[in-house]
Design an enzyme around this catalytic site. Structure first.
Site, PDB file in Angstrom:
ATOM      1  N   GLU A  44      70.509  20.252  77.903  1.00  0.00           N
ATOM      2  CA  GLU A  44      69.572  20.890  76.966  1.00  0.00           C
ATOM      3  C   GLU A  44      69.272  19.978  75.783  1.00  0.00           C
ATOM      4  O   GLU A  44      70.166  19.370  75.196  1.00  0.00           O
ATOM      5  CB  GLU A  44      70.138  22.206  76.419  1.00  0.00           C
ATOM      6  CG  GLU A  44      69.147  22.862  75.451  1.00  0.00           C
ATOM      7  CD  GLU A  44      69.701  24.040  74.673  1.00  0.00           C
ATOM      8  OE1 GLU A  44      68.922  24.621  73.873  1.00  0.00           O
ATOM      9  OE2 GLU A  44      70.891  24.369  74.831  1.00  0.00           O
ATOM     10  N   ASP A 109      81.839  17.964  63.483  1.00  0.00           N
ATOM     11  CA  ASP A 109      80.866  17.895  62.399  1.00  0.00           C
ATOM     12  C   ASP A 109      81.635  17.973  61.082  1.00  0.00           C
ATOM     13  O   ASP A 109      82.299  18.975  60.805  1.00  0.00           O
ATOM     14  CB  ASP A 109      79.877  19.059  62.525  1.00  0.00           C
ATOM     15  CG  ASP A 109      78.816  19.043  61.428  1.00  0.00           C
ATOM     16  OD1 ASP A 109      78.762  18.069  60.651  1.00  0.00           O
ATOM     17  OD2 ASP A 109      78.036  20.012  61.345  1.00  0.00           O
ATOM     18  N   ASP A 111      81.162  17.791  57.089  1.00  0.00           N
ATOM     19  CA  ASP A 111      80.094  17.930  56.088  1.00  0.00           C
ATOM     20  C   ASP A 111      80.687  17.842  54.684  1.00  0.00           C
ATOM     21  O   ASP A 111      81.672  18.521  54.374  1.00  0.00           O
ATOM     22  CB  ASP A 111      79.392  19.268  56.286  1.00  0.00           C
ATOM     23  CG  ASP A 111      78.078  19.356  55.539  1.00  0.00           C
ATOM     24  OD1 ASP A 111      78.069  19.087  54.322  1.00  0.00           O
ATOM     25  OD2 ASP A 111      77.061  19.711  56.162  1.00  0.00           O
ATOM     26  N   CYS A 122      79.958  14.961  42.680  1.00  0.00           N
ATOM     27  CA  CYS A 122      78.756  15.538  43.285  1.00  0.00           C
ATOM     28  C   CYS A 122      79.061  16.954  43.764  1.00  0.00           C
ATOM     29  O   CYS A 122      80.209  17.388  43.775  1.00  0.00           O
ATOM     30  CB  CYS A 122      78.287  14.709  44.491  1.00  0.00           C
ATOM     31  SG  CYS A 122      77.988  12.948  44.163  1.00  0.00           S
ATOM     32  N   CYS A 131      82.531   9.768  46.481  1.00  0.00           N
ATOM     33  CA  CYS A 131      82.989  10.809  47.402  1.00  0.00           C
ATOM     34  C   CYS A 131      82.807  10.428  48.865  1.00  0.00           C
ATOM     35  O   CYS A 131      83.419  11.044  49.741  1.00  0.00           O
ATOM     36  CB  CYS A 131      82.323  12.155  47.104  1.00  0.00           C
ATOM     37  SG  CYS A 131      80.526  12.175  47.114  1.00  0.00           S
ATOM     38  N   ARG A 162      72.382  12.318  56.063  1.00  0.00           N
ATOM     39  CA  ARG A 162      72.338  12.882  54.714  1.00  0.00           C
ATOM     40  C   ARG A 162      73.725  12.938  54.063  1.00  0.00           C
ATOM     41  O   ARG A 162      74.047  12.137  53.211  1.00  0.00           O
ATOM     42  CB  ARG A 162      71.719  14.285  54.725  1.00  0.00           C
ATOM     43  CG  ARG A 162      71.381  14.789  53.324  1.00  0.00           C
ATOM     44  CD  ARG A 162      70.726  16.149  53.351  1.00  0.00           C
ATOM     45  NE  ARG A 162      70.179  16.491  52.036  1.00  0.00           N
ATOM     46  CZ  ARG A 162      69.640  17.662  51.740  1.00  0.00           C
ATOM     47  NH1 ARG A 162      69.566  18.621  52.654  1.00  0.00           N
ATOM     48  NH2 ARG A 162      69.161  17.903  50.524  1.00  0.00           N
ATOM     49  N   VAL A 165      79.200  13.206  58.721  1.00  0.00           N
ATOM     50  CA  VAL A 165      79.338  12.401  59.936  1.00  0.00           C
ATOM     51  C   VAL A 165      79.591  13.319  61.124  1.00  0.00           C
ATOM     52  O   VAL A 165      80.102  14.441  60.978  1.00  0.00           O
ATOM     53  CB  VAL A 165      80.495  11.376  59.825  1.00  0.00           C
ATOM     54  CG1 VAL A 165      80.193  10.331  58.767  1.00  0.00           C
ATOM     55  CG2 VAL A 165      81.831  12.053  59.551  1.00  0.00           C
ATOM     56  N   HIS A 166      79.225  12.846  62.299  1.00  0.00           N
ATOM     57  CA  HIS A 166      79.459  13.549  63.553  1.00  0.00           C
ATOM     58  C   HIS A 166      80.257  12.642  64.480  1.00  0.00           C
ATOM     59  O   HIS A 166      80.154  11.418  64.405  1.00  0.00           O
ATOM     60  CB  HIS A 166      78.135  13.907  64.242  1.00  0.00           C
ATOM     61  CG  HIS A 166      77.224  14.745  63.411  1.00  0.00           C
ATOM     62  ND1 HIS A 166      75.845  14.714  63.538  1.00  0.00           N
ATOM     63  CD2 HIS A 166      77.486  15.639  62.418  1.00  0.00           C
ATOM     64  CE1 HIS A 166      75.306  15.555  62.683  1.00  0.00           C
ATOM     65  NE2 HIS A 166      76.279  16.128  61.986  1.00  0.00           N
ATOM     66  N   ASP A 304      84.406  21.803  61.068  1.00  0.00           N
ATOM     67  CA  ASP A 304      83.719  23.071  61.356  1.00  0.00           C
ATOM     68  C   ASP A 304      84.105  23.479  62.775  1.00  0.00           C
ATOM     69  O   ASP A 304      83.595  22.930  63.753  1.00  0.00           O
ATOM     70  CB  ASP A 304      82.212  22.880  61.241  1.00  0.00           C
ATOM     71  CG  ASP A 304      81.443  24.189  61.399  1.00  0.00           C
ATOM     72  OD1 ASP A 304      81.968  25.116  62.046  1.00  0.00           O
ATOM     73  OD2 ASP A 304      80.309  24.285  60.890  1.00  0.00           O
ATOM     74  N   HIS A 313      76.789  25.136  71.646  1.00  0.00           N
ATOM     75  CA  HIS A 313      76.402  24.741  70.282  1.00  0.00           C
ATOM     76  C   HIS A 313      75.711  23.375  70.337  1.00  0.00           C
ATOM     77  O   HIS A 313      76.181  22.459  70.996  1.00  0.00           O
ATOM     78  CB  HIS A 313      77.638  24.656  69.393  1.00  0.00           C
ATOM     79  CG  HIS A 313      77.327  24.760  67.933  1.00  0.00           C
ATOM     80  ND1 HIS A 313      76.646  23.785  67.237  1.00  0.00           N
ATOM     81  CD2 HIS A 313      77.602  25.739  67.023  1.00  0.00           C
ATOM     82  CE1 HIS A 313      76.520  24.148  65.970  1.00  0.00           C
ATOM     83  NE2 HIS A 313      77.097  25.331  65.821  1.00  0.00           N
TER      84      HIS A 313
END
Length: 418
Positions: A44, A109, A111, A122, A131, A162, A165-166, A304, A313
């Site tokens: 997918e 993931d 974040d 930040c 950071c 942004r 990291v993944h 996460d 997901h």
């Protein structure tokens, strides 16, 4: 670096997808050697189009068909999902309950917004070099555990474009893991527990698990520079009160008053703080892991779990463009991890300007126009600052190919022995 304006995306994306996106290694990655029949066809993809139009359950007969569709649709964002029992594009024609997610990479993931309670520089979607150290630590801790504790070989770490990291774990056996096994893995890798109202989120008990002790050995070299200097967690009353709140009560009753009287709030600096914690630990009759717990609460990776455990997901694709920053979601070279700079990652506007400049300087531009598209595109991305990131990706895919061929040869030799 050329500035990025989100309003310019409709003009820039067609050029990016036509001349810069690395379709060759991308197709090889998700085809996994074509060993399993129709593997790519049952994958997918989802596209987020202009005005937040979200199109799920896209699937394609080949990487070439995916390429044509991307160049036609020019998606603002691309997400990659699971490999299903049937082609996702035909999910509405399949009997209810028969359409099931069967395989997917184990993904993580991480974040930066999940660290807002332990960073002062930040908040929210903002990041800075201070950071970003948290992402470096997270990669080091999780990657070591994947390799040494789980025996994983093929990990692709990617900057989100942004604030995070993944990680894509691509081993054949791992892609077949159930949701329960994925959940158990994330639980194993999780030490920071509790919501916004939980003050103390790390609690260590004896004996210390080897995963924790090895993680501490990776966190400790970064802690002083990140927490005591960069974040200055002892620089004001509000900050050091948060730190003191993490120290066990029996230690506070015995020693904190003494330390505060001796050092004073303004002189409670890094070295004195470290010495005080060591003194607490050595003098207390009860075992205390206060120093380690503080380091882990401020620096340990925060995952996460929902992203990792669910087979259905989706996760943002490598080389997708972030629609707000314009930065490309690029692979991270683990050999140069400490030098990775998210602010040096090229934006789509910068890449397009590099391409324009290169074409203006190239005498054989018309000759280049006559070349086959695939060859021309290979030359095009090499003219830009995207090249080193594509090279990291190609090396990752090449290593997977070599490993797969090695496994096939091993199986062949075993069958020959019988």
């Amino acid at each position: 670096m050329a500035g990025f304006e989100p309003s310019s995306l409709p003009d820039l994306l067609p050029l990016y997808y036509r001349r810069l996106f690395p379709y060759g290694p991308y197709g090889r990655w998700l085809s996994y050697g074509g060993v399993v029949k129709n593997y790519f066809q049952r994958r997918e993809f989802s596209f987020t189009l202009r005005d937040d139009i979200y199109v799920r359950y896209q699937s394609f007969a080949s990487p070439q068909e995916l390429e044509k569709e991307m160049q036609k649709m020019n998606p603002y964002k691309i997400d990659v999902g699971a490999v299903y029992s049937h082609r996702p594009s035909q999910h509405n024609t399949v009997h209810m309950g028969a359409f099931q997610a069967q395989e997917k990479e184990l993904v993580f993931d991480i974040d930066m917004t999940d660290y807002d309670d332990v960073r002062r520089c930040c908040s929210s979607a903002e990041i800075c070099p201070k950071c970003w150290t948290l992402m470096t630590i997270a990669i080091r801790v999780i990657d070591r555990a994947l390799v040494e504790d789980f025996g994983v070989k093929h990990r692709l770490w990617v900057y989100s474009g942004r604030r995070g990291v993944h990680c894509w774990v691509c081993d054949d056996s791992v892609r077949k893991w159930s949701s329960n096994l994925r959940s158990a893995t994330v639980e194993y890798l999780t030490l920071v527990k509790g919501g916004p109202d939980t003050v103390k989120k790390v609690n260590l008990t004896d004996p210390i698990h080897p995963f924790i002790s090895k993680s501490l050995s990776l966190v400790e070299p970064y802690f002083r520079e990140y927490a005591l200097v960069g974040q200055d967690i002892l620089g004001c009353r509000e900050s050091w009160e948060k730190v003191v709140a993490l120290v066990p009560e029996h230690i506070l009753l015995l020693f904190v008053g003494t330390c505060l009287c001796t050092l004073g709030v303004r002189t409670w600096g890094g070295p004195s703080f470290g010495n005080c914690l060591t003194y607490w630990h050595a003098s207390s009759k009860k075992t205390s892991h206060a120093e380690s717990e503080i380091m882990l609460q401020y620096c340990f990776p925060r995952l996460d779990i929902n992203v990792s455990r669910g087979l259905n997901h989706l996760l943002k694709s490598p080389f997708s463009v972030h629609p707000k920053t314009g930065r490309v979601s690029v692979p991270i070279d683990l050999q140069k991890l400490d030098h990775f700079d998210p602010f040096a990652v090229p934006t789509i506007s910068y890449l397009c300007s590099e391409l324009d400049t290169a074409n203006e300087e190239e005498d054989g531009e018309k000759e280049n126009e006559m070349e086959p598209m695939a060859k021309r595109r290979t030359r095009d991305y090499k003219k830009t600052s995207l090249a080193p990131y594509v090279r990291v990706f190609e090396q990752f895919v090449d290593e997977m190919d070599r490993s797969r061929k090695g496994e096939l040869l091993k199986r062949s030799d075993l069958q020959r022995d019988f």
